[in-house]
Design an enzyme around this catalytic site. Structure first.
Site, PDB file in Angstrom:
ATOM      1  N   ASP A 176      31.406  15.639  14.527  1.00  0.00           N
ATOM      2  CA  ASP A 176      31.399  16.213  13.477  1.00  0.00           C
ATOM      3  C   ASP A 176      31.008  15.669  12.264  1.00  0.00           C
ATOM      4  O   ASP A 176      31.707  14.835  11.771  1.00  0.00           O
ATOM      5  CB  ASP A 176      32.652  17.082  13.522  1.00  0.00           C
ATOM      6  CG  ASP A 176      32.686  18.252  12.350  1.00  0.00           C
ATOM      7  OD1 ASP A 176      31.986  18.232  11.415  1.00  0.00           O
ATOM      8  OD2 ASP A 176      33.612  19.184  12.838  1.00  0.00           O
ATOM      9  N   ARG A 178      30.099  16.933   9.247  1.00  0.00           N
ATOM     10  CA  ARG A 178      29.999  18.240   8.199  1.00  0.00           C
ATOM     11  C   ARG A 178      30.602  17.624   7.162  1.00  0.00           C
ATOM     12  O   ARG A 178      31.665  16.791   7.153  1.00  0.00           O
ATOM     13  CB  ARG A 178      30.605  19.429   8.630  1.00  0.00           C
ATOM     14  CG  ARG A 178      29.981  20.118   9.575  1.00  0.00           C
ATOM     15  CD  ARG A 178      30.499  21.431  10.139  1.00  0.00           C
ATOM     16  NE  ARG A 178      31.796  20.986  10.893  1.00  0.00           N
ATOM     17  CZ  ARG A 178      32.398  21.966  11.673  1.00  0.00           C
ATOM     18  NH1 ARG A 178      31.985  23.331  11.358  1.00  0.00           N
ATOM     19  NH2 ARG A 178      33.273  21.656  12.190  1.00  0.00           N
TER      20      ARG A 178
END
Ligand SMILES: [Zn+2]
Length: 252
Positions: A176, A178
């Site tokens: 991840d 982000r």
């Protein structure tokens, strides 16, 4: 002959009160809005206030210069993020926010391999029902930050036995990647009071708190479980730390 300078001055006069220049970790964020946006939400027309932002390496407050650079910036080749605001977002005590990661397949095509399209519409509805809130649509978050093309490859790996996390890792990505820092700066420009975050992901709540967001609570969002996304949702729970809410997920 049209005088370019006159045209630009005209645009500056109209836009100058609608553009804010915010400080980003690197460079600036140009935030434009609000723009009245009537939206068809589950068959009802709902009026949102829409803002869009652009991250720029430059640091200028000069609106004329910002406009001058637009036509050569090739912006259609890139994605920009935006936010839908509902109600008196600045002043209301209770406001819901959703940080929604762009999902081309789920949001646009209605793919049932994930629950993004459902979550997008459902969180908009929750914000409207609450009377106040904002939905951030984050354009650089496709496939948890790996991009659409890599996501297509990850889907093929998933069809051949990998789960969501393994597929991203096999392609050389961290699970991840982000980043929420620009969205948080935009949120701070729109509201200083605490917000309630719509998410099932305690990691996301913590990441936003660590990044300086004032959060008063978390409200979950589950639904739209089908044979197509069951293993995707189970991976979110088993591998990515999402919480399973009692009675709202998994039949067995
Ligand atoms: Zn999705």
């Amino acid at each position: 002959m049209v005088n370019i300078q006159t045209v630009t001055n005209d645009a500056i006069n109209v836009l100058k009160d609608k553009i804010q220049v915010l400080k980003a970790t690197e460079g600036s964020i140009y935030l434009v809005g609000p723009i009245r946006l009537p939206v068809n939400l589950h068959g009802e027309t709902v009026i949102f206030q829409w803002y869009c932002w652009l991250n720029s390496k430059e640091e200028t407050e000069d609106i004329g210069q910002i406009i001058d650079n637009l036509s050569s910036a090739n912006l259609a080749e890139y994605q920009q993020s935006s936010v839908l605001v509902y109600g008196d977002f600045q002043q209301d005590e209770e406001a819901l926010i959703r940080m929604h990661s762009i999902c081309h397949t789920g949001d646009i095509f209605g793919s049932k391999r994930c629950d993004c399209g459902f979550q997008l519409k459902q969180s908009m509805q929750m914000i409207v029902d609450n009377g106040s809130g904002a939905l951030f649509y984050l354009a650089n978050h496709e496939g948890r930050g790996i991009g659409l093309f890599s996501k297509a490859m990850a889907y093929i790996l998933q069809e051949n036995g990998s789960d969501t996390v393994e597929a991203n890792e096999k392609l050389g990505f961290v699970d991840d990647s982000r980043n929420y820092s620009d969205a948080i700066e935009v949120l701070k420009a729109l509201r200083s009071k605490p917000v309630t975050l719509i998410t099932n992901n305690p990691k996301k709540l913590k990441a936003l708190q660590d990044a300086g967001l004032s959060v008063s609570g978390r409200t979950p969002l589950w639904g739209d479980v089908s044979e197509y996304n069951e293993s995707y949702l189970q991976t979110k729970i088993n591998r990515s730390g999402h919480l399973e809410e009692a009675g709202t997920f998994l039949h067995d």
